[in-house]
Design a protein around this motif. Sequence first.
Motif, short mmCIF file in Angstrom:
data_model
loop_
_atom_site.label_atom_id
_atom_site.label_comp_id
_atom_site.label_asym_id
_atom_site.label_seq_id
_atom_site.Cartn_x
_atom_site.Cartn_y
_atom_site.Cartn_z
N ALA A 76 -6.32 5.43 6.43
CA ALA A 76 -7.25 4.91 7.44
C ALA A 76 -8.40 4.17 6.77
O ALA A 76 -8.84 3.13 7.24
CB ALA A 76 -7.78 6.06 8.30
N GLY A 77 -8.92 4.73 5.67
CA GLY A 77 -10.01 4.06 4.96
C GLY A 77 -9.56 2.75 4.36
O GLY A 77 -10.28 1.76 4.38
N LEU A 78 -8.34 2.74 3.83
CA LEU A 78 -7.80 1.50 3.25
C LEU A 78 -7.63 0.45 4.34
O LEU A 78 -8.01 -0.71 4.18
CB LEU A 78 -6.47 1.80 2.56
CG LEU A 78 -5.79 0.68 1.78
CD1 LEU A 78 -4.90 1.29 0.71
CD2 LEU A 78 -4.93 -0.19 2.68
N ALA A 79 -7.04 0.86 5.47
CA ALA A 79 -6.80 -0.09 6.56
C ALA A 79 -8.11 -0.65 7.10
O ALA A 79 -8.20 -1.84 7.45
CB ALA A 79 -6.03 0.60 7.68
N THR A 80 -9.15 0.18 7.14
CA THR A 80 -10.46 -0.28 7.62
C THR A 80 -10.96 -1.45 6.79
O THR A 80 -11.58 -2.39 7.30
CB THR A 80 -11.48 0.87 7.56
OG1 THR A 80 -11.00 1.94 8.38
CG2 THR A 80 -12.84 0.44 8.07
N GLU A 81 -10.69 -1.39 5.49
CA GLU A 81 -11.14 -2.44 4.59
C GLU A 81 -10.61 -3.82 4.98
O GLU A 81 -11.27 -4.83 4.79
CB GLU A 81 -10.67 -2.10 3.17
CG GLU A 81 -10.75 -3.21 2.17
CD GLU A 81 -12.18 -3.65 1.95
OE1 GLU A 81 -12.37 -4.79 1.52
OE2 GLU A 81 -13.11 -2.88 2.23
N CYS A 115 0.83 -1.21 0.00
CA CYS A 115 0.00 0.00 0.00
C CYS A 115 0.86 1.25 0.00
O CYS A 115 2.08 1.21 0.15
CB CYS A 115 -0.90 0.02 1.24
SG CYS A 115 -1.68 -1.53 1.66
N ALA A 116 0.18 2.39 -0.13
CA ALA A 116 0.84 3.68 -0.02
C ALA A 116 -0.19 4.72 0.38
O ALA A 116 -1.38 4.57 0.10
CB ALA A 116 1.50 4.07 -1.34
N SER A 117 0.26 5.77 1.04
CA SER A 117 -0.62 6.89 1.39
C SER A 117 0.06 8.18 1.01
O SER A 117 1.29 8.29 1.04
CB SER A 117 -0.94 6.87 2.90
OG SER A 117 0.25 6.94 3.67
N ALA A 118 -0.74 9.18 0.62
CA ALA A 118 -0.23 10.50 0.28
C ALA A 118 -0.28 11.38 1.51
O ALA A 118 -1.31 11.42 2.21
CB ALA A 118 -1.04 11.10 -0.86
N ARG A 128 -18.64 4.31 -0.92
CA ARG A 128 -18.33 5.42 -0.03
C ARG A 128 -16.83 5.73 -0.05
O ARG A 128 -16.42 6.89 -0.07
CB ARG A 128 -18.77 5.09 1.40
CG ARG A 128 -18.41 6.17 2.42
CD ARG A 128 -19.00 5.85 3.79
NE ARG A 128 -18.55 4.57 4.29
CZ ARG A 128 -17.41 4.38 4.95
NH1 ARG A 128 -16.62 5.40 5.17
NH2 ARG A 128 -17.08 3.18 5.39
N LYS A 129 -16.00 4.70 -0.05
CA LYS A 129 -14.56 4.91 -0.03
C LYS A 129 -14.08 5.63 -1.29
O LYS A 129 -13.08 6.32 -1.27
CB LYS A 129 -13.83 3.58 0.12
CG LYS A 129 -13.88 3.04 1.52
CD LYS A 129 -12.94 1.89 1.72
CE LYS A 129 -13.30 0.72 0.85
NZ LYS A 129 -12.48 -0.46 1.16
N HIS A 130 -14.82 5.45 -2.39
CA HIS A 130 -14.44 6.10 -3.64
C HIS A 130 -15.23 7.37 -3.88
O HIS A 130 -15.27 7.88 -5.00
CB HIS A 130 -14.62 5.12 -4.80
CG HIS A 130 -13.69 3.95 -4.74
ND1 HIS A 130 -12.33 4.07 -4.91
CD2 HIS A 130 -13.91 2.64 -4.48
CE1 HIS A 130 -11.76 2.89 -4.78
NE2 HIS A 130 -12.70 2.00 -4.51
N GLY A 131 -15.84 7.90 -2.82
CA GLY A 131 -16.54 9.17 -2.92
C GLY A 131 -17.81 9.11 -3.72
O GLY A 131 -18.22 10.11 -4.32
N ALA A 132 -18.48 7.94 -3.76
CA ALA A 132 -19.66 7.78 -4.59
C ALA A 132 -20.85 7.25 -3.80
O ALA A 132 -21.71 6.55 -4.35
CB ALA A 132 -19.35 6.84 -5.77
N GLU A 133 -20.91 7.60 -2.52
CA GLU A 133 -22.02 7.12 -1.70
C GLU A 133 -23.35 7.64 -2.25
O GLU A 133 -23.49 8.82 -2.58
CB GLU A 133 -21.84 7.59 -0.26
CG GLU A 133 -22.92 7.06 0.69
CD GLU A 133 -22.63 7.42 2.14
OE1 GLU A 133 -23.26 6.82 3.03
OE2 GLU A 133 -21.77 8.28 2.37
#
Length: 481
Positions: free
Chosen positions: A160-165, A94-97, A255-260
């Motif tokens: 954080a969202g990725l880790a939640t997955e 993984c990676a985070s910005a 939701r994670k992809h901003g499309a809720e």
Amino acid sequence: MSKGANLPVAAGAVRAVLGWRGGAGAPGADASALLLGRGGRVRDDGDFVFYNQPQHASGAVRHLGKQLDGGGTTDTVEVDLRALEPGIERVVLCASADGGTFGELSGLTLRLLDAGTRQEFARFEMEATTETAFIGGELYLRGGQWKFRAVGQGYASGLAGLATEFGISVESDGAGASGSEPAVSPGGTATVSPALSASGSRTAASTDAGAPPAPPAPPVSPASSPRLSKGEERLPVDMRKRLSLRKEQVAVSLRKHGAEGVTARVVLILDASGSMSFLYSKGVVADVVERMAAVAAQLDDDGVMQAWTFASHAAQLPDLTLGELPEWLSLHVRVGELSLFRRSKKPRKGLLPGQVDMRSVGIQNEEQKAIAAVRTYVREHPAVDPTLVLFFSDGGVYRNKEIEQELRDAVEEPIFWQLVGLGRSNYGVLERFDTLPGRRVDNVGFFAVDDIGGVPDPELYDRLLSQFPAWMTAARGLGII
């Protein structure tokens, strides 16, 4: 490597090197790794290796840190596959910005090196827009052999969202008045001591000494409860429970992809060529259809999904009505019934009402005919919502020119084509479409899996839905939808 491609890993230990270039004001990036067991989730907080927890207890995974590299920057994670504990079946890279999005970086690349010889054996060049976290690829165990898959999946919700997955929840330790940071904990039972903000950026735990603490970030909230779809209450209890859980996961992925809350018409296309016979006979295709029914149920609550099957020719199947899913699977998930030695044109005896004579569909691969049929249907049956096509094939693509023309012609249409390879090679133009120039908008997504039945629902839905929201945004800006 192209997105979705995989290859065997011969090295006993590998270095995953994330590389990028960034100008003035561009964010930094941080590499990390998640060690996953059979269920596709971490076992405890120690299975998350990142900048504030740089080594796994086993010593098998280490975060080696950043280096300048010819005008760019790299951040490296080393994985000793021989030292991984029993039960670890995947290592997600993984990676985070930090302080921005990956779209602000250029030359985003994941390279795999033999840790002993430093020889590069895989290179995956990635594209990003608004993502603040990314899965570059994964090392996974299949049949006793370690392999690498190029994933290239972004998240708008940060590390954080990725880790939640993958089983790590992000919670705040207080009501906010204390200024405490949200903590990362698997299943909400234990706390990783290094703080991680919900955006995925570094918090006070990793800033310079004496710097003021960052304001508390809100906890990652659960996805909205999925709406009840028409006909859902008529399903058998076990199937209804599976559908409900899968709809929740689809909602999480959106939701994670901003499309809720987005809505779409969902269309299913199933390869019925001769090479698919094994996947049909083993129930793999029926399971895929049931899992796709959850996507349709979450995106469009009318309880109906259109479907096509294809081989030498394309044929529209009766609409899949959610309340009749078991019957539909039994009647319509069928592969070709054409003998290579006897090609009778007479209708097969015993066809039930609505069933397609699969002998008329044939056994060869003519993907472009199915694409053309769906394009015609969408034109003749316009809808307020855009159309998401879920297209499953095991490869053997050879009509590259015709397929490319159909999909290029479809760029201006309100359709996104999500193509999924089911384990064979030779996907031809399908796996190259992400990099084909000359289109106003990228209207095609592709990934391939060796064994789709072994891919957990969360991962499958994330892959299916990772590009659709970005296409919707771009298509809306261009007036396509």
